[in-house]
Design a protein around this motif. Structure first.
Motif, mmCIF file in Angstrom:
data_model
loop_
_atom_site.group_PDB
_atom_site.id
_atom_site.type_symbol
_atom_site.label_atom_id
_atom_site.label_comp_id
_atom_site.label_asym_id
_atom_site.label_seq_id
_atom_site.Cartn_x
_atom_site.Cartn_y
_atom_site.Cartn_z
ATOM 1 N N THR A 5 0.858 -1.183 0.000
ATOM 2 C CA THR A 5 0.000 0.000 0.000
ATOM 3 C C THR A 5 0.899 1.239 0.000
ATOM 4 N N TYR A 8 -0.290 5.213 0.643
ATOM 5 C CA TYR A 8 -1.350 6.225 0.728
ATOM 6 C C TYR A 8 -0.764 7.601 0.422
ATOM 7 N N MET A 29 -9.397 2.403 -0.273
ATOM 8 C CA MET A 29 -8.505 2.231 0.872
ATOM 9 C C MET A 29 -7.831 3.544 1.249
ATOM 10 N N VAL A 41 -8.446 6.007 5.046
ATOM 11 C CA VAL A 41 -7.460 6.468 6.028
ATOM 12 C C VAL A 41 -7.230 7.975 5.919
ATOM 13 N N THR A 77 -14.202 -1.014 8.526
ATOM 14 C CA THR A 77 -13.282 -0.717 7.432
ATOM 15 C C THR A 77 -13.009 0.784 7.335
ATOM 16 N N GLY A 78 -11.735 1.115 7.408
ATOM 17 C CA GLY A 78 -11.325 2.504 7.263
ATOM 18 C C GLY A 78 -11.498 3.359 8.491
ATOM 19 N N TYR A 94 -2.965 1.613 10.474
ATOM 20 C CA TYR A 94 -4.323 1.422 9.966
ATOM 21 C C TYR A 94 -4.553 0.018 9.400
ATOM 22 N N ASP A 147 -7.924 -1.727 7.296
ATOM 23 C CA ASP A 147 -7.762 -1.301 5.898
ATOM 24 C C ASP A 147 -8.481 -2.202 4.907
#
Length: 763
Positions: A419, A421, A455, A459, A689-690, A709, A713
């Motif tokens: 991932t 972000y 995703m 976050v 989720t999130g 997170y 996630d």
């Protein structure tokens, strides 16, 4: 000299001041008690010749003497002139009050000074961090720039201050005040008018000026003409070319695009007001520059610009090494990728997803403007090549190099769990995937882009990694969110777009500028310098702290302009339309106007201080500071969006008629010879989720799962505990608090725990 900036300004203000050829003549002709200014003639190479007799004569006549760049001073050792790279001027006394206070920063571009021993100064030179104040104070090793000679009525400048206009000393509003204070010291009893000086490089319009009805069309014309007049069209195609910056001015109007486009102007300003050219050749800059030329030609019916745009892309895809060698071998894992650049092997070996994405967007827009399909195949190859090096959650490594791909093969990346972000690195590739899905109907483009966007938004904002500031990450996220609405128009997707835009526009000023903003320090890649010594040592933001009135036209404002335009077209929401209108007018106002430096006219610098209406900011960035102009990122996108506005279209709609899908059936098997399915867990969604997680227990450093997170996630770990999606805890039991945001009904609570190689579901 007769063209000395201070002398010219005094004459323009109606001040009578005799000019003579030598310092000795000046002292000889001056009446007793007069003020005499000995302004440097040989700068920057030759110090001003002075001797003991001159100073004794001045002392006898009780003259008040100002000398610049002296070769000799009474009772003070003076060294040989030397250059300074990162030091900045700092106000070190109260001489300039109330206009300039202590620790105010002044930029003396390309400063050469004669060294003298440290002493109390009115202006000192030192490596200091800060936006407009030296926030960590003045270092002890600061060098004197302006000081009073002990025992004599002599004011000494160890450099040439009187060339403040030619050398474009900054901020421009400060220097008439600096020179005014010096004049007052020289002639304390004289009634001297304020100096009025028009900078040689300045914004096209003031903040309150009325704008012509065709201001955007004119800004577009000047912005595209800049590519032709700036010297950015290369004249050589030798591999790994780096153009000699000292010869940049000899290259104006010579290139026709058949050797590509250079990167831009660096932020350093020479003593004559010119700027060095960054002779690097980058893929993204070439694609974005071609787009600006092609779209400008479409609006303004300039056939010559169309030909240059065509030449640029033909060169980049067919003649340069960027798409050749391993990248043209369908059996090599780099097949279809486009090199970061061609300046050296270090550039050739590197593949940034974001740079490929902006090259692709520029190519697609150019093809639409020129009504051609000649680059469709290479563009689709690049899309598929990036897709197969994008992990199962839609995130691609920010940078992947040839040795990595040769060692690992492309499938390791395709099946990876990584991932990132960071919209700065990821967002525009997601936008390309959404566009490619719309054109081809290939579900994998949509699936990976949509998963990654979900995703990333889960976050937001605390989980985002920011590069030079959180504002640029928001600006970069607008385009993929707007295009997600295009392919999957849901209330949730519209809400994400509005959330990010609203937070970005919270810093939009009345003039239209979008102010910069820093995110949490621990999430930043390039923070403001944390000490004076850090200044200039890395990439850096233009601001030192939130609230500094700076907009960034390299990393934020340019992409916000595109993102707002695409959001307006996708939704018709007045929020985006009104913000875009304000931003468009602001960009027209701050476009560079310069008769003295025509190679800059029509460009846009990276930094603008919208409080003082000047090109200014923290110039700490090691490569692309305040006064840089990037052919691609900045110039390419601003001009192209202006062109879309003139045509009444958007980038999405403008490129909608592409025939790229005609190549898909043939190319897809070349990139996925063993198929494109992956065994293993897929992302899930549930109530948590999130949602934010507060960990009462820290996870093991070898099992981070991607960070704080990871528990929410949506990623599931594979059976193998080495899967990087797993977050592991060793020793104390896991304690985690998940904030659902409101009271929610929970039907079941499940988790997975790996213990001694066996998986158990816990209720």
């Amino acid at each position: 000299n007769a063209d000395n900036d201070l002398y010219v300004a005094l004459k323009a203000a109606g001040v009578e001041c005799p000019r003579v050829e030598t310092p000795a003549e000046a002292v000889a002709q001056a009446p007793d008690g007069a003020g005499v200014m000995i302004l440097a003639r040989g700068y920057p190479t030759t110090a001003t010749e002075l001797d003991d007799a001159l100073f004794r004569r001045a002392r006898d006549k009780k003259l008040r003497l100002y000398v610049e760049f002296p070769s000799w001073l009474p009772d003070i050792e003076v060294g040989e002139p030397g250059a300074i790279r990162w030091d900045r001027g700092v106000v070190a006394s109260d001489l300039f009050e109330p206009d300039l206070s202590r620790l105010q920063i002044l930029d003396l571009h390309d400063c050469r000074l004669v060294p003298v021993p440290a002493r109390p100064s009115h202006i000192a030179m030192a490596r200091v961090a800060g936006f407009d104040k030296a926030v960590y104070g003045l270092p002890e090793q600061a060098r004197p720039v302006l000081f009073e000679h002990p025992g004599d009525s002599v004011l000494v400048a160890t450099t040439k201050l009187s060339q403040f206009r030619t050398a474009r000393y900054a901020p421009s509003s400060a220097w008439p005040r600096v020179m005014g204070a010096i004049l007052h010291w020289v002639c304390p009893d004289a009634a001297l008018p304020d100096l009025t000086v028009t900078p040689t490089v300045r914004p096209s319009y003031g903040e309150g000026d009325d704008l012509p009805a065709d201001v955007e069309l004119e800004a577009l014309r000047r912005g595209v003409a800049w590519f032709m007049d700036s010297g950015m069209l290369a004249t050589s195609s030798i591999p790994y070319e780096v153009v000699d910056e000292e010869k940049a001015q000899e290259r104006l109007d010579e290139g026709d695009g058949s050797h590509g486009v250079l990167e831009g102007f660096g932020s350093r300003i020479r003593s004559d007001g010119t700027q060095p050219v960054a002779g690097t050749k980058r893929s993204d800059c070439n694609g974005e520059s071609a787009m600006a030329l092609a779209c400008g030609a479409r609006v303004l019916d300039e056939a010559a610009w169309s030909q240059v745009a065509e030449n640029v892309l033909d060169y980049w895809y067919s003649e340069s090494i960027a798409a050749a060698k391993e990248r043209a071998d369908q059996n090599h894992p780099t097949f279809g990728l486009i090199s970061w650049g061609t300046t050296s092997y270090a550039w050739e070996r590197a593949f940034y997803g974001d740079d490929n994405a902006r090259l692709l967007l520029g190519t697609l827009a150019s093809a639409a403007a020129l009504d051609t399909d000649r680059w469709d195949e290479v563009a689709l190859k690049c899309l598929l090549a990036n897709l197969r090096t994008t992990g199962r959650f839609g995130f691609r490594g920010n940078r992947i190099d040839i040795p990595d791909l040769e060692a690992n093969g492309w499938r390791k990346y395709f099946e990876g769990f990584n991932t990132s972000y960071a919209p700065h690195y990821q967002g525009y590739l997601w936008a390309c995937y959404l566009w490619a899905y719309q054109q081809t109907g290939y579900e994998l483009f949509l699936e990976r882009a949509r998963t990654a966007i979900r995703m990333t938004m889960q976050v937001y904002p605390d989980g985002w990694q920011w590069t030079n500031g959180i504002a640029q990450e928001r600006a970069r996220m607008l385009l993929p969110l707007a295009w997600l609405v295009r392919v999957d128009d849901t209330p949730r997707h519209r809400a994400w777009l509005k959330q990010v835009a609203t937070d970005l526009l919270a810093r939009q000023a009345d003039c239209g500028a979008i102010g910069e903003e820093l995110g949490p320090p621990e999430r930043g890649s390039y923070r403001p310098p944390q000490s004076n010594a850090e200044y200039g040592s890395n990439e850096a933001p233009l601001i030192h702290e939130n609230g500094d009135p700076i907009c960034d036209l390299l990393y934020t404002t340019n992409f916000a302009f595109l993102g707002l335009h695409e959001a307006s077209a996708a939704t018709g929401d007045p929020l985006y339309i009104e913000a875009e209108e304000k931003l468009a007018k602001f960009l027209c106002r701050v476009q560079i106007r310069s008769e003295k430096q025509p190679q800059l006219d029509g460009g846009w610098y990276r930094a603008f201080n919208f409080d003082h209406w000047d090109y200014w900011g923290s110039n700490a960035d090691a490569g692309w500071g305040v006064w840089s102009i990037e052919t691609g990122w900045t110039q390419g996108w601003i001009t192209s969006v202006l062109a879309f506005r003139q045509m009444g279209t958007s980038l999405w709609d403008f490129t909608a008629a592409s025939d790229i899908e005609t190549h898909f059936a043939r190319l897809h098997p070349l990139f996925f010879p063993e198929g494109d399915t992956i065994d293993g867990p897929t992302p899930v969604e549930h109530l948590a989720t999130g949602k934010p997680v507060t960990l009462g227990t820290r996870y093991a450093p070898q099992y981070t799962g991607g960070g704080d997170y990871a528990l929410t996630d949506g990623r599931q770990g594979a059976d193998d505990h080495r899967d990087p999606a797993w977050q592991g805890y060793q020793g104390p039991d896991l304690i985690a608090t998940i904030d659902l945001g409101c009271e929610r009904g929970v039907r079941s609570l499940r988790g997975q725990q790996e213990l001694r190689g066996r998986c158990h579901a816990d209720a």
